[in-house]
Enzyme design. Structure first.
Site, PDB file in Angstrom:
ATOM      1  N   CYS A   1     -24.112 -37.830  21.921  1.00  0.00           N
ATOM      2  CA  CYS A   1     -24.098 -37.788  20.819  1.00  0.00           C
ATOM      3  C   CYS A   1     -24.410 -36.132  19.859  1.00  0.00           C
ATOM      4  CB  CYS A   1     -25.590 -38.440  19.870  1.00  0.00           C
ATOM      5  SG  CYS A   1     -26.948 -38.420  20.793  1.00  0.00           S
TER       6      CYS A   1
ATOM      7  N   ASP B   1      -6.901  -3.712  -0.289  1.00  0.00           N
ATOM      8  CA  ASP B   1      -7.275  -2.138   0.843  1.00  0.00           C
ATOM      9  C   ASP B   1      -5.008  -1.473   0.319  1.00  0.00           C
ATOM     10  OD1 ASP B   1      -7.214   0.709   1.715  1.00  0.00           O
ATOM     11  OD2 ASP B   1      -5.759  -0.018   3.198  1.00  0.00           O
TER      12      ASP B   1
ATOM     13  N   GLU C   1      12.252  21.441   6.488  1.00  0.00           N
ATOM     14  CA  GLU C   1      11.236  20.000   6.291  1.00  0.00           C
ATOM     15  C   GLU C   1      11.534  19.919   8.455  1.00  0.00           C
ATOM     16  OE1 GLU C   1       9.266  19.669   5.601  1.00  0.00           O
ATOM     17  OE2 GLU C   1       9.099  19.586   2.632  1.00  0.00           O
TER      18      GLU C   1
ATOM     19  N   GLU D   1       5.610  19.475  10.407  1.00  0.00           N
ATOM     20  CA  GLU D   1       4.184  17.674  10.712  1.00  0.00           C
ATOM     21  C   GLU D   1       3.720  16.723   9.212  1.00  0.00           C
ATOM     22  OE1 GLU D   1       1.966  19.089  13.603  1.00  0.00           O
ATOM     23  OE2 GLU D   1       3.370  19.919  15.027  1.00  0.00           O
TER      24      GLU D   1
ATOM     25  N   GLY E   1      -1.373  23.232   1.733  1.00  0.00           N
ATOM     26  CA  GLY E   1      -1.158  22.379   0.169  1.00  0.00           C
ATOM     27  C   GLY E   1       0.069  23.003  -0.824  1.00  0.00           C
TER      28      GLY E   1
ATOM     29  N   VAL F   1       7.365  23.993   3.028  1.00  0.00           N
ATOM     30  CA  VAL F   1       7.810  24.846   3.568  1.00  0.00           C
ATOM     31  C   VAL F   1       8.519  25.540   2.626  1.00  0.00           C
ATOM     32  CG1 VAL F   1       7.129  23.159   5.034  1.00  0.00           C
ATOM     33  CG2 VAL F   1       9.240  22.762   3.946  1.00  0.00           C
TER      34      VAL F   1
ATOM     35  N   VAL G   1      10.930  23.863  -0.460  1.00  0.00           N
ATOM     36  CA  VAL G   1      10.258  22.704  -0.214  1.00  0.00           C
ATOM     37  C   VAL G   1       9.064  22.383  -0.686  1.00  0.00           C
ATOM     38  CG1 VAL G   1      11.109  19.839   0.395  1.00  0.00           C
ATOM     39  CG2 VAL G   1      12.967  22.018   1.637  1.00  0.00           C
TER      40      VAL G   1
END
Length: 727
Positions: free
Chosen positions: A14, A407, A441, A445, A474, A477, A488
């Site tokens: 039990c 998220d 590109e 990376e 930032g 390229v 770009v």
């Protein structure tokens, strides 16, 4: 240093048995925590090995009169079933003639024959009741074994006295009660086996052998002997033995046994593969990356077992009730005997029968198993549907959620930027624009550059190397190809190179308002086009949000992205409230702010940066494809990336809690109703009595009804619509 071990505890009859083993363990020096589950017969013990060993812990259990083993749960369960079948069969062979002689036949010396037939039942079949009650007395608590022994012994020993004095005997009461309860425990054990069906199914998925290449030869070895780095060969139709990486071959793999998804997944070189899944139609060469306890299947089995050993908070209420219930029943039984014999002038036999019926009918086993059986089935059902709930407590709490925080990246969205828009200007088309951008590109990376290169590969564009390449962090390229200078990047790159973008500003803003990151392509100081890149929504994200809102939950999106991008994604998925530009370290604070406003919050995430928020939330829901940290931190893990299973988890929680409440209601109702009837309350006006054998039968039926009601959870259908294109 803490250590956690799981023991198989047999001999419990039990829930109060489990509760007292738990208490005894916790009193032992060095034992940090202990959880004993009556339904699974498992004890999880957390202890300090410097202070106490597993042998000492096993001795604590054996001193209480139970058996503790470090062995396979299912084998021990099968042994207990075989033992109870044997005892039940012998009990029936002896009890049937006892009942027949007592109630229907008149034969010479029948009382002596009844004594001979009943004695093996009382002390042979009933030995485990005597053993359990003796150990309960030694340890200063009362369990249900004590009630059974008290009632049946009173009937048996009075009958011996009556046999030699010529009075009416009472053998059929003790014989039928012991046999009926033993049969009932057999049925409970069989039902318990059904509640652990999810673990059994998962364990059956494990491959027993693996075919590997060693020293240039292909050999077949037991799965336990596979090592990390071994090359495993899997032929069509075979089960994949380990988690690994495909290093050769091509096939489709049926992952339904792990993910629940019925459509086979194509696997090629470089793809990860899950052990226990089924290779369909091609040969695969796999490098083993996870073996043994590290595999996804082993982790799932471990998670489900640990969850089924846990206690839901509502179970603690039943435990407390049971601990007070047994002494109360003994008091009621004694008072009933005294009233009928001394005050209502009934015979000693009649009063004894009343006392025995009260003791037997009051068994609170149904209360003890009401919660764990429902929780076990609920957790198993969740596992079958790819929802791993780590603890019974979480299963109980999920339905309380009123706010879900998603998220964005990797949860609502795929987490991989993709080219969504190609806007060429005069003299260029889609293919030419993408080619120049991808050439520039090619050696980048950056995630945006990678998205452009992937798009070129999808369009089957040949990408030669550029003459020169320079990344400006930032900005973008700068590259030279066939004499053309290619830029770009963003507005700042164009401005620094004196390229005017104002005439294209409306087109750029339109893309940005749609949640896209805009990459500007310029050749020889002339803007030749725009490329929109976005982290696109996962399949069914929108449907999941819609269903949650229809259930009345508040849905919020949290992200580190800027507000414009966040609003655009939220608009697409149907979320009204956002938390944008939130740093990873601040996500948990945002969850806390919601909780301070009285919200019961569920956080859904997949990344390392989501782990603190998952831990802080009331219920953390991790996406199974996410990081190990997120999965470890989450209270619930969704193996599938389909967010509609957040809805399924909530529905399953509600269903399980309803079953627990139904079980507890009927268990309490049964005892509340049957004890007065057993005490004879209906006899004066309606001439109705509940004899001990009927009390034993009704008690067993109450246990079986609780288990049966819990098993109805197996019919739970998540009702997630399957899209033919889902993969």
């Amino acid at each position: 240093m803490k250590k956690k071990s799981t023991l198989i505890v047999s001999g419990m009859h039990c829930a109060s048995c489990a509760l007292n083993i738990e208490k005894a363990m916790k009193k032992t020096e060095g034992v940090k925590d202990a959880v004993v589950n009556f339904s699974t017969e498992e004890a999880t013990v957390e202890y300090d090995p410097k202070l106490v060993g597993i042998k000492e812990i096993k001795k604590i259990v054996s001193d209480l009169g139970y058996k503790a083993l470090e062995s396979d749960e299912l084998n021990e369960h099968d042994k207990e079933i075989r033992k109870l079948k044997y005892l039940s069969l012998i009990g029936l062979i002896l009890a049937i003639p006892v009942v027949a002689i007592s109630m229907f036949l008149e034969i010479p010396n029948e009382n002596y024959i009844l004594l001979i037939l009943t004695t093996p039942i009382q002390f042979g079949i009933g030995y485990h009741f005597y053993k359990g009650s003796w150990n309960s007395l030694k340890n200063k608590y009362f369990n249900m074994d004590f009630l059974v022994v008290l009632g049946t012994s009173a009937a048996y020993f009075y009958s011996i006295f009556a046999t030699f004095s010529g009075d009416m005997t009472f053998y059929e009461a003790s014989a039928t009660v012991i046999t009926t309860i033993t049969i009932g425990r057999l049925m409970e054990q069989i039902s318990r086996g059904k509640t652990t069906g999810a673990i059994k199914k998962l364990m059956k998925l494990q491959a027993k052998t693996a075919r590997i290449i060693r020293e240039g030869k292909e050999i077949e070895i037991p799965i336990e002997h596979v090592k990390k780095g071994d090359i495993v060969i899997v032929r069509p139709g075979e089960r994949i033995p380990v988690d690994g990486m495909v290093i050769g071959g091509y096939s489709s793999v049926d992952e339904s046994m792990i993910t629940g998804e019925s459509i086979p997944i194509e696997k090629k070189k470089g793809d990860e593969i899950i052990g226990a899944t089924l290779n369909k139609n091609g040969m695969l060469k796999i490098e083993a990356t996870k073996i043994g306890a590290e595999t996804a299947l082993s982790q799932i089995i471990k998670m489900v077992k640990e969850a089924q050993q846990s206690k839901a908070p509502i179970q603690k209420i039943a435990d407390v009730v049971v601990s007070y219930f047994v002494p109360a029943v003994m008091l009621i039984a004694a008072v009933s005997f005294l009233i009928w014999y001394f005050f209502l002038n009934q015979t000693f036999f009649f009063a004894l029968s009343i006392m025995a019926s009260v003791l037997v009918v009051a068994c609170p086993c149904a209360m003890g198993i009401a919660t764990p059986t429902a929780v076990m089935v609920g957790l198993g059902k969740g596992a079958e549907n790819g929802i791993l709930i780590k603890n019974g407590e979480y299963l109980e709490k999920v339905h309380k959620l009123d706010t879900i925080v998603f998220d964005k990246t990797g949860t609502l969205t795929k987490g991989e930027p993709e080219v969504t828009d190609i806007v060429p200007f005069e003299g260029f088309d889609d293919k030419k624009l993408i080619k120049f951008a991808a050439v520039a590109e090619k050696h980048s990376e950056h995630a945006l550059g990678d998205a452009i290169v992937k798009k070129a590969e999808q369009m089957k564009i040949n990408l030669p190397d550029s003459k020169s390449f320079r990344t400006i962090p930032g900005y973008g390229v700068v590259s030279v190809y066939e004499g053309d200078r290619i830029l770009v990047g963003n507005r700042k790159l164009m401005k620094n190179n004196k390229i005017i973008v104002e005439q294209f500003e409306n087109r750029i803003k339109a893309l940005e308002e749609g949640g896209k990151t805009v990459v500007i392509v310029a050749i020889n100081k002339r803007i030749t086009g725009l490329i929109g890149i976005a982290d696109i929504l996962k399949e069914y994200s929108k449907e999941a949000v819609k269903e949650l809102k229809e259930m009345g939950l508040s849905v919020i999106m949290i992200t580190g992205d800027n507000e414009r991008t966040a609003k655009a994604v939220a608009r697409q998925v149907g979320i009204d409230e956002i938390m944008a530009e939130v740093l990873p370290k601040d996500k948990a604070k945002k969850i806390e702010e919601l909780q301070d406003r009285g919200k019961f919050v569920g956080m859904v995430g997949d990344g390392i940066n989501d782990a603190p928020a998952l831990a802080k939330s009331n219920i953390g829901i991790a996406i199974g494809s996410g990081t190990d940290v997120a999965i470890e931190t989450g209270d619930i893990v969704l193996i599938k990336e389909d967010l509609r299973y957040v809805v399924t988890a909530i529905k399953l929680s509600k269903k399980t809690l309803n079953k627990i409440k139904q079980n507890l209601f009927w268990a309490f109702f049964y005892n509340t109703a049957m004890i007065p009837i057993a005490a004879g309350i209906l006899y004066p006006n309606f001439n109705i009595l509940l004899p001990p054998w009927a009390a034993g039968l009704s008690m067993v039926l109450s246990d079986i009804s609780v288990i049966g009601n819990s098993l109805l959870l197996k019919k739970f259908n998540p009702k997630v619509k399957k899209d033919l294109n889902y993969s």
